[in-house]
Design a protein around this motif. Structure first.
Motif, PDB file in Angstrom:
ATOM      1  N   ILE A  82       1.164  -0.750   0.035  1.00 42.76           N
ATOM      2  CA  ILE A  82      -0.166   0.134  -0.490  1.00 42.76           C
ATOM      3  C   ILE A  82       0.992   1.286  -0.239  1.00 42.76           C
ATOM      4  CG2 ILE A  82      -0.254   0.638   2.906  1.00 42.76           C
ATOM      5  CD1 ILE A  82      -3.446   0.750   2.304  1.00 42.76           C
ATOM      6  N   SER A  83       2.224   0.951   0.646  1.00 43.78           N
ATOM      7  CA  SER A  83       3.144   2.090   0.239  1.00 43.78           C
ATOM      8  C   SER A  83       3.124   2.572  -0.588  1.00 43.78           C
ATOM      9  CB  SER A  83       4.430   2.103   1.558  1.00 43.78           C
ATOM     10  OG  SER A  83       4.889   1.038   1.129  1.00 43.78           O
ATOM     11  N   ASN A  84       3.181   1.692  -1.638  1.00 45.19           N
ATOM     12  CA  ASN A  84       3.568   1.895  -3.197  1.00 45.19           C
ATOM     13  C   ASN A  84       2.851   3.728  -4.054  1.00 45.19           C
ATOM     14  OD1 ASN A  84       5.731   1.306  -5.084  1.00 45.19           O
ATOM     15  ND2 ASN A  84       3.629   0.451  -6.439  1.00 45.19           N
ATOM     16  N   ILE A  85       1.283   3.684  -3.447  1.00 48.36           N
ATOM     17  CA  ILE A  85       0.560   4.840  -3.617  1.00 48.36           C
ATOM     18  C   ILE A  85       1.381   6.015  -2.992  1.00 48.36           C
ATOM     19  CG2 ILE A  85      -1.777   5.825  -3.077  1.00 48.36           C
ATOM     20  CD1 ILE A  85      -3.051   2.918  -2.340  1.00 48.36           C
ATOM     21  N   THR A  86       1.823   6.127  -2.366  1.00 48.02           N
ATOM     22  CA  THR A  86       2.673   7.141  -1.734  1.00 48.02           C
ATOM     23  C   THR A  86       3.864   7.125  -2.445  1.00 48.02           C
ATOM     24  OG1 THR A  86       1.754   6.717   1.061  1.00 48.02           O
ATOM     25  CG2 THR A  86       3.656   8.770  -0.231  1.00 48.02           C
ATOM     26  N   ARG A  87       4.349   6.239  -2.994  1.00 47.59           N
ATOM     27  CA  ARG A  87       5.666   6.408  -4.001  1.00 47.59           C
ATOM     28  C   ARG A  87       5.580   7.337  -5.254  1.00 47.59           C
ATOM     29  NH1 ARG A  87       6.403   0.836  -2.103  1.00 47.59           N
ATOM     30  NH2 ARG A  87       7.455   0.821   0.379  1.00 47.59           N
ATOM     31  N   MET A  88       4.199   6.548  -5.409  1.00 40.31           N
ATOM     32  CA  MET A  88       4.331   7.161  -6.718  1.00 40.31           C
ATOM     33  C   MET A  88       2.889   8.682  -6.807  1.00 40.31           C
ATOM     34  SD  MET A  88       1.720   4.192  -8.845  1.00 40.31           S
ATOM     35  CE  MET A  88       2.413   4.968 -10.475  1.00 40.31           C
TER      36      MET A  88
END
Length: 304
Positions: A170-176
């Motif tokens: 779910i942290s991939n959303i913040t990275r994107m």
């Protein structure tokens, strides 16, 4: 029709008759239920749509039929899941010809392409069409991850507009968001992480259990968007045991059984898939029956 890549996009199941033909009557029944519930688009031929078992003429029929049913109310998006670049380009061309407004696109099937090959594949298809594309990023099930560095290359193609985020990280959303801002629209592709993903910045939900429970799914999205967080959470907590039917190898059979329970589908699947039976079927039925017995009363979510 313009695709905004925001809101609820059902990955609809493909309806079959008992003798393994397309059941277009039940297909329309289900899509009409989705439209009445307030969905923002329809996605055809995904994992839930049994893409790998569909004949080419059936894909054509589904796109044409869905476009006629939707009649400009919401865009119809066709999934591209092909083994070759040539095949993917042809599939995109046919989808556009048949009325699709956008494409959802998996990496190459069967062959495990490396990063360079995957980027080249996506770019070749994007450059062959003016339809907007949502990258389906699901390394858990399809074994190829589209990384942020790869997206950096892909956004050179103006029509690569969105990602179905199914990495389970779910942290991939913040990275994107940190890296691309709003250049890439993010839609959650995992039912059990959907509300969490929207709290983290995803603007939409490519949903599975929506096939059986369209109103509840849209209500969660609309309530969250309106800032009614407690109300959204209450429905989502009720929904979770049902949503977990989506993160299972037999998600198609599970969700089709749920569609039967809500009156907008049948259990018919295409072999080698078979309907659930025995203890497995009874377990799924218990989850569905408990959900129906405790189904929440929904607020007037369409008029928030």
């Amino acid at each position: 029709m313009k695709v905004n890549w925001e809101g609820v996009y059902p990955a609809v199941t493909t309806k079959f008759t008992a003798d393994d033909q397309l059941d277009l009557e039940m297909f329309e029944t289900n899509i009409q239920a989705q439209l009445s519930a307030g969905v923002d688009g329809i996605i055809l031929g995904g994992t839930l749509g049994e893409a790998s078992s569909l004949m080419e003429d059936e894909k054509d029929t589904l796109v044409k039929t869905a476009t006629e049913i939707c009649n400009g109310q919401v865009p119809v998006v066709m999934n591209i899941a092909e083994q070759t670049t040539k095949g993917a380009i042809l599939a995109a061309e046919k989808a556009q010809k048949n009325g699709a407004s956008g494409l959802m696109m998996l990496p190459p099937m069967r062959y495990k392409a490396d990063d360079r090959e995957t980027v080249t594949y996506y770019k070749a298809v994007a450059n062959s069409t003016d339809l907007p594309i949502m990258v389906y990023n699901n390394p858990v099930d399809y074994k190829i991850e589209v990384t942020l560095d790869m997206f950096e290359e892909l956004i050179a193609c103006e029509n690569i507009r969105a990602v179905k985020e199914s990495t389970r990280d779910i942290s991939n959303i913040t990275r994107m968001i940190n890296r691309f801002g709003d250049r890439i629209k993010i839609l959650s592709g995992v039912d059990t992480l959907a509300l969490e993903s929207m709290f983290m910045g995803a603007g939409g939900w490519v949903a599975g259990l929506v096939c059986a429970f369209p109103k509840e799914t849209v209500a969660i999205y609309r309530l969250k968007k309106a800032g009614c967080y407690e109300e959204a959470l209450e429905i989502y907590r009720w929904f979770l045991p049902l949503l977990e039917l989506d993160i299972n190898a037999k998600l198609v059979q599970n969700i089709k059984l749920a569609e039967v329970a809500t009156g907008i589908g049948t259990e018919h699947v295409r072999a080698p898939r078979l309907p659930l039976y025995g203890d497995e079927r009874e377990r799924v039925l218990r989850i569905i029956e408990e959900g129906l017995a405790t189904r929440p009363e929904l607020p007037d979510y369409l008029n928030l």
